[in-house]
Motif scaffolding. Structure first.
Motif, PDB file in Angstrom:
ATOM      1  N   PRO A  51      34.519  49.037  41.318  1.00  0.00           N
ATOM      2  CA  PRO A  51      35.627  48.130  41.648  1.00  0.00           C
ATOM      3  C   PRO A  51      35.979  47.189  40.499  1.00  0.00           C
ATOM      4  CG  PRO A  51      34.079  48.268  43.470  1.00  0.00           C
ATOM      5  CD  PRO A  51      33.429  48.949  42.315  1.00  0.00           C
ATOM      6  N   LEU A  52      34.964  46.693  39.798  1.00  0.00           N
ATOM      7  CA  LEU A  52      35.213  45.785  38.686  1.00  0.00           C
ATOM      8  C   LEU A  52      35.961  46.490  37.559  1.00  0.00           C
ATOM      9  CD1 LEU A  52      34.808  43.015  37.386  1.00  0.00           C
ATOM     10  CD2 LEU A  52      32.585  43.826  36.530  1.00  0.00           C
ATOM     11  N   VAL A  53      35.543  47.719  37.242  1.00  0.00           N
ATOM     12  CA  VAL A  53      36.208  48.477  36.186  1.00  0.00           C
ATOM     13  C   VAL A  53      37.651  48.772  36.570  1.00  0.00           C
ATOM     14  CG1 VAL A  53      36.241  50.688  34.977  1.00  0.00           C
ATOM     15  CG2 VAL A  53      34.084  49.474  35.284  1.00  0.00           C
ATOM     16  N   VAL A  54      37.886  49.116  37.827  1.00  0.00           N
ATOM     17  CA  VAL A  54      39.245  49.420  38.272  1.00  0.00           C
ATOM     18  C   VAL A  54      40.129  48.183  38.170  1.00  0.00           C
ATOM     19  CG1 VAL A  54      40.641  50.090  40.249  1.00  0.00           C
ATOM     20  CG2 VAL A  54      38.540  51.335  39.739  1.00  0.00           C
ATOM     21  N   VAL A  55      39.603  47.036  38.591  1.00  0.00           N
ATOM     22  CA  VAL A  55      40.390  45.801  38.530  1.00  0.00           C
ATOM     23  C   VAL A  55      40.700  45.426  37.082  1.00  0.00           C
ATOM     24  CG1 VAL A  55      40.338  43.323  39.009  1.00  0.00           C
ATOM     25  CG2 VAL A  55      39.544  44.938  40.734  1.00  0.00           C
ATOM     26  N   ILE A  56      39.715  45.533  36.213  1.00  0.00           N
ATOM     27  CA  ILE A  56      39.952  45.228  34.798  1.00  0.00           C
ATOM     28  C   ILE A  56      40.954  46.206  34.201  1.00  0.00           C
ATOM     29  CG2 ILE A  56      38.877  45.109  32.522  1.00  0.00           C
ATOM     30  CD1 ILE A  56      36.324  44.173  33.866  1.00  0.00           C
ATOM     31  N   GLY A  57      40.848  47.472  34.569  1.00  0.00           N
ATOM     32  CA  GLY A  57      41.793  48.461  34.052  1.00  0.00           C
ATOM     33  C   GLY A  57      43.218  48.179  34.485  1.00  0.00           C
ATOM     34  N   LEU A  58      43.398  47.793  35.745  1.00  0.00           N
ATOM     35  CA  LEU A  58      44.735  47.445  36.213  1.00  0.00           C
ATOM     36  C   LEU A  58      45.266  46.215  35.484  1.00  0.00           C
ATOM     37  CD1 LEU A  58      44.296  47.987  40.068  1.00  0.00           C
ATOM     38  CD2 LEU A  58      45.349  49.532  38.407  1.00  0.00           C
ATOM     39  N   ALA A  59      44.380  45.246  35.223  1.00  0.00           N
ATOM     40  CA  ALA A  59      44.807  44.047  34.494  1.00  0.00           C
ATOM     41  C   ALA A  59      45.205  44.382  33.059  1.00  0.00           C
ATOM     42  CB  ALA A  59      43.681  43.011  34.512  1.00  0.00           C
ATOM     43  N   VAL A  60      44.452  45.251  32.426  1.00  0.00           N
ATOM     44  CA  VAL A  60      44.780  45.640  31.048  1.00  0.00           C
ATOM     45  C   VAL A  60      46.106  46.390  31.004  1.00  0.00           C
ATOM     46  CG1 VAL A  60      44.062  47.103  29.120  1.00  0.00           C
ATOM     47  CG2 VAL A  60      42.394  45.639  30.267  1.00  0.00           C
ATOM     48  N   ALA A  61      46.320  47.310  31.945  1.00  0.00           N
ATOM     49  CA  ALA A  61      47.598  48.017  31.996  1.00  0.00           C
ATOM     50  C   ALA A  61      48.749  47.040  32.231  1.00  0.00           C
ATOM     51  CB  ALA A  61      47.563  49.076  33.093  1.00  0.00           C
ATOM     52  N   GLY A  62      48.511  46.039  33.086  1.00  0.00           N
ATOM     53  CA  GLY A  62      49.539  45.014  33.289  1.00  0.00           C
ATOM     54  C   GLY A  62      49.789  44.197  32.039  1.00  0.00           C
ATOM     55  N   LEU A  63      48.754  43.955  31.250  1.00  0.00           N
ATOM     56  CA  LEU A  63      48.921  43.224  29.992  1.00  0.00           C
ATOM     57  C   LEU A  63      49.780  44.006  29.006  1.00  0.00           C
ATOM     58  CD1 LEU A  63      48.110  40.759  28.271  1.00  0.00           C
ATOM     59  CD2 LEU A  63      46.111  42.065  27.514  1.00  0.00           C
ATOM     60  N   VAL A  64      49.543  45.303  28.926  1.00  0.00           N
ATOM     61  CA  VAL A  64      50.359  46.144  28.048  1.00  0.00           C
ATOM     62  C   VAL A  64      51.811  46.162  28.516  1.00  0.00           C
ATOM     63  CG1 VAL A  64      50.693  48.501  27.203  1.00  0.00           C
ATOM     64  CG2 VAL A  64      48.381  47.553  27.374  1.00  0.00           C
ATOM     65  N   MET A  65      52.002  46.255  29.819  1.00  0.00           N
ATOM     66  CA  MET A  65      53.361  46.233  30.357  1.00  0.00           C
ATOM     67  C   MET A  65      54.044  44.898  30.087  1.00  0.00           C
ATOM     68  SD  MET A  65      55.650  48.014  32.030  1.00  0.00           S
ATOM     69  CE  MET A  65      54.777  49.280  32.948  1.00  0.00           C
ATOM     70  N   LEU A  66      53.298  43.800  30.188  1.00  0.00           N
ATOM     71  CA  LEU A  66      53.863  42.485  29.895  1.00  0.00           C
ATOM     72  C   LEU A  66      54.269  42.377  28.434  1.00  0.00           C
ATOM     73  CD1 LEU A  66      54.473  39.575  30.796  1.00  0.00           C
ATOM     74  CD2 LEU A  66      52.093  38.994  30.217  1.00  0.00           C
ATOM     75  N   ALA A  67      53.431  42.873  27.534  1.00  0.00           N
ATOM     76  CA  ALA A  67      53.774  42.847  26.111  1.00  0.00           C
ATOM     77  C   ALA A  67      55.018  43.674  25.833  1.00  0.00           C
ATOM     78  CB  ALA A  67      52.595  43.359  25.282  1.00  0.00           C
ATOM     79  N   TRP A  68      55.206  44.745  26.586  1.00  0.00           N
ATOM     80  CA  TRP A  68      56.383  45.606  26.398  1.00  0.00           C
ATOM     81  C   TRP A  68      57.682  44.884  26.751  1.00  0.00           C
ATOM     82  CZ3 TRP A  68      59.519  47.731  30.404  1.00  0.00           C
ATOM     83  CH2 TRP A  68      60.431  48.715  29.986  1.00  0.00           C
ATOM     84  N   THR A  69      57.622  43.915  27.650  1.00  0.00           N
ATOM     85  CA  THR A  69      58.839  43.225  28.097  1.00  0.00           C
ATOM     86  C   THR A  69      59.192  42.017  27.223  1.00  0.00           C
ATOM     87  OG1 THR A  69      57.563  41.808  29.614  1.00  0.00           O
ATOM     88  CG2 THR A  69      58.387  43.912  30.477  1.00  0.00           C
ATOM     89  N   LEU A 105      38.348  50.997  25.259  1.00  0.00           N
ATOM     90  CA  LEU A 105      36.958  50.638  25.536  1.00  0.00           C
ATOM     91  C   LEU A 105      36.616  50.854  27.010  1.00  0.00           C
ATOM     92  CD1 LEU A 105      36.557  47.386  23.393  1.00  0.00           C
ATOM     93  CD2 LEU A 105      35.705  49.687  22.894  1.00  0.00           C
ATOM     94  N   LEU A 106      37.565  50.594  27.885  1.00  0.00           N
ATOM     95  CA  LEU A 106      37.325  50.852  29.304  1.00  0.00           C
ATOM     96  C   LEU A 106      37.132  52.340  29.572  1.00  0.00           C
ATOM     97  CD1 LEU A 106      39.732  48.443  31.207  1.00  0.00           C
ATOM     98  CD2 LEU A 106      37.246  48.503  31.323  1.00  0.00           C
ATOM     99  N   GLY A 107      37.898  53.166  28.867  1.00  0.00           N
ATOM    100  CA  GLY A 107      37.704  54.602  29.017  1.00  0.00           C
ATOM    101  C   GLY A 107      36.305  55.032  28.606  1.00  0.00           C
ATOM    102  N   VAL A 108      35.814  54.460  27.507  1.00  0.00           N
ATOM    103  CA  VAL A 108      34.450  54.765  27.061  1.00  0.00           C
ATOM    104  C   VAL A 108      33.433  54.260  28.084  1.00  0.00           C
ATOM    105  CG1 VAL A 108      32.749  54.368  25.250  1.00  0.00           C
ATOM    106  CG2 VAL A 108      35.141  54.762  24.643  1.00  0.00           C
ATOM    107  N   ALA A 109      33.686  53.067  28.633  1.00  0.00           N
ATOM    108  CA  ALA A 109      32.768  52.516  29.626  1.00  0.00           C
ATOM    109  C   ALA A 109      32.709  53.393  30.871  1.00  0.00           C
ATOM    110  CB  ALA A 109      33.202  51.098  29.995  1.00  0.00           C
ATOM    111  N   VAL A 110      33.846  53.919  31.272  1.00  0.00           N
ATOM    112  CA  VAL A 110      33.871  54.793  32.450  1.00  0.00           C
ATOM    113  C   VAL A 110      33.031  56.037  32.210  1.00  0.00           C
ATOM    114  CG1 VAL A 110      35.363  56.236  33.882  1.00  0.00           C
ATOM    115  CG2 VAL A 110      36.065  53.924  33.301  1.00  0.00           C
ATOM    116  N   LEU A 111      33.048  56.569  31.001  1.00  0.00           N
ATOM    117  CA  LEU A 111      32.257  57.763  30.694  1.00  0.00           C
ATOM    118  C   LEU A 111      30.776  57.545  30.971  1.00  0.00           C
ATOM    119  CD1 LEU A 111      33.871  59.077  27.369  1.00  0.00           C
ATOM    120  CD2 LEU A 111      33.857  60.208  29.593  1.00  0.00           C
TER     121      LEU A 111
END
Length: 252
Positions: A6-24, A145-151
């Motif tokens: 759950p922690l990894v999923v929440v952090i991943g969603l936050a990181v994806a949201g950060l990238v989307m925010l930077a895009w705008t 890094l999250l992808g590596v952590a998931v592995l």
């Protein structure tokens, strides 16, 4: 470690949201030559500079949501894909940051009336860089890094939960593989239609209909088809006109 998903999923969603925010947000503010353009400055946002960010961010969002229900093999594949998505964010962001004029070419060309990169460089006097390109690149690094952590962490994660159990489970009374003892001694599957088919004679059925007897009336007892006053059964008990009809038929 088992509760890290759950922690990894929440952090991943936050990181994806950060990238989307930077895009705008605005990445570059380009200053133009007064004699070559009618405006002094042009703002180039992330959608213009790095249009790939939106697709990468959406893919990353979907990926981390899929991790909540994925099995072990699928989790490994998703982790590798997440690493590639993070690398893509870093590469595209760094490329735009290394050459802001080329990255903002479409924004400058729309106001200066030029499209060639050489002509765009001639009308640009200076470029102000905001913090958002760095934020986007940091988001890409965190995503990789999250992808590596998931592995590594997914090995201790439990498999997908079975919200709806299978009907055919060992020891279940409703399982389709439960068998009952047939009256003849052989096993007969329960609930799979243990009715024994009755072999009927069309001529006899027609004669029974003529005699007023229903040839289709049948009862099922203990998995066997037993007919009552029906043709083709040794248990049929003809009465009245049916007996006379049988005698008449035997004479012919």
């Amino acid at each position: 470690m088992k509760r890290s998903r759950p922690l990894v999923v929440v952090i991943g969603l936050a990181v994806a949201g950060l990238v989307m925010l930077a895009w705008t947000q605005t990445w570059f503010t380009v200053h133009l030559d007064h004699s070559a353009a009618v405006v002094k400055t042009v703002d180039a946002d992330g959608a213009t500079v790095v249009p790939q960010y939106t697709a990468v961010a959406i893919a990353s969002l979907a990926l981390f949501l899929a991790l909540t229900i994925a099995g072990r093999v699928v989790r490994v594949v998703l982790a590798v894909v997440q690493v590639l998505l993070g690398v893509a964010v870093v590469v595209t962001g760094a490329a735009a940051l290394s050459d802001p004029v080329a990255a903002a070419r479409s924004a400058v060309g729309s106001v200066a009336g030029v499209s060639d990169i050489g002509a765009v460089r001639q009308v640009v006097t200076s470029v102000d860089v905001s913090v958002w390109p760095v934020v986007g690149i940091i988001g890409g690094v965190l995503a990789a890094l999250l992808g590596v952590a998931v592995l590594f962490l997914q090995r201790s994660w439990p498999g997908p939960s079975r919200r709806y159990g299978d009907a055919a489970t060992p020891g279940s009374a409703s399982a389709t593989d439960v068998t009952a003892t047939h009256p003849d001694g052989g096993p007969t599957p329960v609930g799979t239609g243990a009715r024994t088919p009755v072999v009927r004679d069309a001529v006899v059925d027609w004669d029974d209909l003529s005699a007023g007897v229903d040839p289709t009336a049948a009862d099922v007892v203990d998995g066997r088809a037993r007919t009552t006053d029906a043709v083709g059964s040794s248990e049929r008990r003809p009465t009245g006109d049916a007996i006379d009809h049988e005698e008449h038929r035997e004479q012919h």
